[in-house]
Design an enzyme around this catalytic site. Sequence first.
Site, PDB file in Angstrom:
ATOM      1  N   TYR A   9       0.844  -1.193   0.000  1.00  0.00           N
ATOM      2  CA  TYR A   9       0.000   0.000   0.000  1.00  0.00           C
ATOM      3  C   TYR A   9       0.880   1.245   0.000  1.00  0.00           C
ATOM      4  O   TYR A   9       1.824   1.337   0.783  1.00  0.00           O
ATOM      5  CB  TYR A   9      -0.899   0.016   1.242  1.00  0.00           C
ATOM      6  N   GLU A  17      -3.652   7.258  -3.811  1.00  0.00           N
ATOM      7  CA  GLU A  17      -3.512   5.969  -3.138  1.00  0.00           C
ATOM      8  C   GLU A  17      -3.243   4.890  -4.175  1.00  0.00           C
ATOM      9  O   GLU A  17      -3.999   4.761  -5.137  1.00  0.00           O
ATOM     10  CB  GLU A  17      -4.802   5.612  -2.395  1.00  0.00           C
TER      11      GLU A  17
END
Length: 381
Positions: A101, A189
């Site tokens: 991530y 993101e």
Amino acid sequence: MKIHEFQGKLVLQKYGVATTKGQVAYTPDQVKEIAEQLGGTVVVKAQVHVGGRGKAGGVKLGKTPVEAFEVGKQILGMDLKGLKVKKVLVEGAINIDKEYYLGMLFDRDTRQIIVMVSAEGGMDIEEVNEKTPEKIARVWVDPTMGLQDYQIRDLIFGAKLDKNYVKPITKFLRGLYNAFVGSDATLAEINPLVITKEGDVIAADCKMDIDDNALFRQPELAPWQESEEDNAIEDEARTRGLTYVHLSGDIGIIGNGAGLVMTTLDAVSREGGQPSNFLDIGGGAKAEVVRNALEVVLMEPKIKAVLINIFGGITRCDEVAKGILEATSTMDIKVPIVVRFSGTREAEGRKLLEGTKLIPAASMQEAARKVVEVGYGAAVR
Ligand code: GDP
Ligand code: MN
């Protein structure tokens, strides 16, 4: 402004960031065609402005063009968290070895950019943040200095990413940071950042928000602005010049002033009611405006009752009362309407409503309680 995954990936590519590549399709036939061109297994991904598409059934694999057609048919037109899927991204599937991530976000408190990295990528980063926040490495970047090498090392080692990939991940983070700043993003993101079985480091997903106030200097991104959802009542309200937002409930709300209307929504919710809309009629409130507002609110077929909440300042409550009476006398309204006046000439306003079907209320709380009572037949709370 939110942009779609396929658009975010175009931005990343412009900054030399590696992403999976594909094409956008609007029909199952187009999905099949793209799958034929790409060859092999493809992944079909809903392009709507919501997160968690994978878990909600908006990301699916198709092993053959025929299978791609089938999953395209399932995803196109489906309802994903309240939004209708109108387009999908079709990409060649990748062989995932690791999922990381990466997140960048503008932090107003420190006026810096937070960069977050975690080895626990994939679908549940929110859960990681809640249960094991130590697994997310964070640094704060001063925008006048930019992302420093030592910060990149802190992130990679802090999050315990695979040390064999320090170089390509460093390149990736630099590129992502440049894309973030260069496109005036407030959020970027990458979840997941994938390390493939072949050893490539590549963005498999991209979620990006662009600062609305910077769109004037982002001529390539500005045209990507879309209305969040198509709602016939909102369209109608727009043509009548009303500030109306459709919500999911059944209690109509009309007020003057955006803050007052927001507070009214809260008050009604607190009494157990479910607001059907936000509608700010602004100052004045002549009969014509009130009639338009009521007509638009009553277009929602679920509607059970309406609350009109007026704060009299320059706008006088008795004038608004006249407007409401004039409008309602010519309309065939089947649901109860509660009216609350506060401020300039409120007593005169209430007096004008006496002897009519309109239900007066003295305070916002009383109005909220009454509208829930008359709407649902009994108090819910
Ligand atoms: P999100 O759920 O909206 O964040 O959508 P993602 O684009 O992140 O997709 C959800 C999940 O689908 C990812 O975490 C991956 O595990 C999986 N996925 C996405 N693209 C591919 C792909 O090309 N191949 C494989 N095998 N899985 C993929
Ligand atoms: Mn994702």
